[in-house]
Design an enzyme around this catalytic site. Structure first.
Site, PDB file in Angstrom:
ATOM      1  CB  CYS A   1       3.791   0.950 -12.951  1.00  0.00           C
ATOM      2  SG  CYS A   1       5.147   0.727 -11.781  1.00  0.00           S
TER       3      CYS A   1
ATOM      4  N   GLY B   1       0.367   5.196  -0.234  1.00  0.00           N
ATOM      5  CA  GLY B   1      -1.036   5.381   0.106  1.00  0.00           C
ATOM      6  C   GLY B   1      -1.922   5.925  -0.987  1.00  0.00           C
ATOM      7  N   GLY B   2      -1.392   6.075  -2.196  1.00  0.00           N
ATOM      8  CA  GLY B   2      -2.196   6.633  -3.282  1.00  0.00           C
ATOM      9  C   GLY B   2      -3.439   5.827  -3.578  1.00  0.00           C
ATOM     10  CE  LYS B   3      -2.031   1.784  -7.731  1.00  0.00           C
ATOM     11  NZ  LYS B   3      -0.896   2.732  -7.630  1.00  0.00           N
TER      12      LYS B   3
ATOM     13  CB  ALA C   1      -0.952   0.010   1.198  1.00  0.00           C
TER      14      ALA C   1
ATOM     15  NE  ARG D   1       7.587   1.482   0.180  1.00  0.00           N
ATOM     16  CZ  ARG D   1       7.182   2.176  -0.883  1.00  0.00           C
ATOM     17  NH1 ARG D   1       7.882   3.239  -1.259  1.00  0.00           N
ATOM     18  NH2 ARG D   1       6.115   1.822  -1.563  1.00  0.00           N
TER      19      ARG D   1
END
Length: 466
Positions: A232, A114-116, A111, A139
């Protein structure tokens, strides 16, 4: 830009006649994006108050482009109010396409930062539970801050190996997102350092990690639940190859359709020629020469069986009457702003701190976590001090004693720097005690009122230091 010869050969094979168009996109500027926190503000209201120019990301309902060469949204008070998250546009897609409903138990397995996870938590609207995990404890600390900034309290923030989590959460989650560690080929244009990292650890290295992670996640998903796998990278071994491996090892899983967009490309079954998997075309490839964003891969998967949404009864942690100072403070709060009616049985007292726990958590002894539930605050010598996390979960009407400054008022910046404020004209004559400080009605943190002044209680680790 220099690209490794091996990578160029792979992309020529993958793209064919489109390769030159792909190569040309490296000469174009990168795209900057932000995603509106719909837990705190509607998209329409954000558009109305947004202080800088934005334009929609066409496949993300709450996503917008901004000109990162001209403006710095991370330096605006609205950022500190948690109204948006800065995120590359294509990276918004996985959390957007995982079908979250309020009340779900959701896991974001990889995670940080935390963008998602913040989008998944916003979709829950305070109901259900979000477990956000990252194996790196450093992180995970940044992940926790972003989740708290977004006002998400129904949360469990973990820092564990996925294999250890599977032992604690067998067939527990309704929805799981795996934004897997990968070789990062889709980010070469955005970040040139990714090319160097690719040379050190390429697709074969990451595909082994991905195969372990996806099986461990599969075992934590409830029958009938959905799992979204994303990377990605462009590499077939890491993308279609990982999905093919899952289907071989867990044949009760199927590939599901993803809500389309005209720029999305189909998955490539030919990347795993050893098996006939025509459903692989339901997976999605995002190429930067076809869309205004970087490279991504997505696969939506469903576990066989029916999803039973019967809630598991909460383990009531609270014992006896709450401390008077805690109870009297909590009585002031409109709990509908957090997620449902207040239940004192969900409060757990640990080490002088009070937490409001999500329902139905399993026994967590022995697991590494940074946060379980919403940190309400601390009990100190017959007084209660509310937390920064609690402030961010509230809205302007959820707490009676508030003071709100306009974004243009210099006192907002001074508050974010930790200074005491003169707010006599905004406070009642004899105002005293805890006040929620807001910018244009959106909470920033706490202060202590006395004599027309606001003593700053903004969390030191969050303060503006620019």
């Amino acid at each position: 830009m220099y690209l490794p010869e091996e990578f160029e050969e792979k992309m020529r094979r993958l793209l064919g006649r489109e390769y030159e168009a792909y190569l040309a996109c490296y000469e174009e500027p990168r795209y900057y994006g932000l995603r509106v926190n719909t837990k705190k503000i509607s998209v329409d209201e954000f558009i109305r108050i947004c202080p800088f120019e934005i334009r929609p990301v066409p496949w993300i309902e709450n996503g917008f482009y901004y000109d990162g060469e001209k403006v710095s949204p991370a330096k605006h008070p609205y950022y500190f109010a948690g109204l948006y998250y800065l995120q590359e546009p294509s990276a918004m897609t996985p959390a957007n396409r995982l079908p979250i409903e309020p009340g779900d138990r959701v896991l974001d397995l990889c995670a940080a930062p935390g963008g998602k996870a913040t989008e998944l938590g916003a979709k829950l609207s305070g109901y259900g539970m979000l477990a956000a995990n990252d194996i790196s404890s450093s992180r995970a600390k940044g992940l926790l801050k972003n989740i708290e900034l977004f006002g998400i309290g129904n949360v469990l923030v973990l820092s564990e190996e996925p294999g250890r989590l599977a032992a604690y959460f067998p067939e527990y989650f309704d929805k799981i997102l795996i934004d897997a560690p990968c070789s990062g080929e889709g980010m070469f244009r955005k970040d040139k350092k990714m090319v160097k990292a690719w040379k050190e650890h390429g697709p074969e290295y990451f595909s082994k990690l991905q195969r372990n992670i996806i099986l461990q996640a599969a075992d934590m998903l409830r029958p009938g639940g959905y799992m979204l796998y994303s990377t990605c990278t462009f590499d077939g071994l890491e993308n279609e190859g990982t999905i093919g491996y899952l289907l071989n090892e867990r044949p009760d899983f199927s590939i599901e359709e993803i809500r389309p967009y005209e720029g999305f490309g189909e998955g490539r079954p030919e990347e795993i020629p050893a098996r006939e998997l025509p459903d692989m075309r339901k997976t999605i490839r995002i190429f930067p020469h076809k869309m205004q964003g970087e490279g991504h891969f997505l696969a939506l998967l469903k576990k066989g069986g029916e999803l039973e949404r019967t809630p598991v009864a909460a383990e009531k942690k609270g014992k006896g009457k709450l401390p008077e100072e805690l109870g009297s403070f909590l009585e002031k709060i409109d709990w509908n702003a957090i997620g449902g009616e207040f239940d004192a049985g969900c409060i757990e007292l640990r080490g002088g701190r009070a937490y409001y726990m999500p329902e139905g958590l399993p026994q967590l002894t022995g697991i590494r976590f940074l946060r379980t539930g919403l940190l309400l605050g601390e009990l100190k010598k017959n007084r209660f001090e509310p937390s920064q996390a609690l402030a961010m979960c509230l809205d302007h009407g959820a707490y009676p004693d508030t003071v709100s400054f306009s974004a243009e008022d210099g006192r907002v910046l001074r508050y974010l720097k930790g200074e005491t404020l003169d707010a006599a004209e905004l406070l009642p004559a004899k105002a005293k005690g805890w006040y929620l400080v807001c910018v244009d009605g959106y909470p920033l943190g706490w202060s202590k009122a006395a004599g027309g002044m606001l003593k700053n209680k903004y969390l030191p680790g969050w303060r503006w230091n620019a």
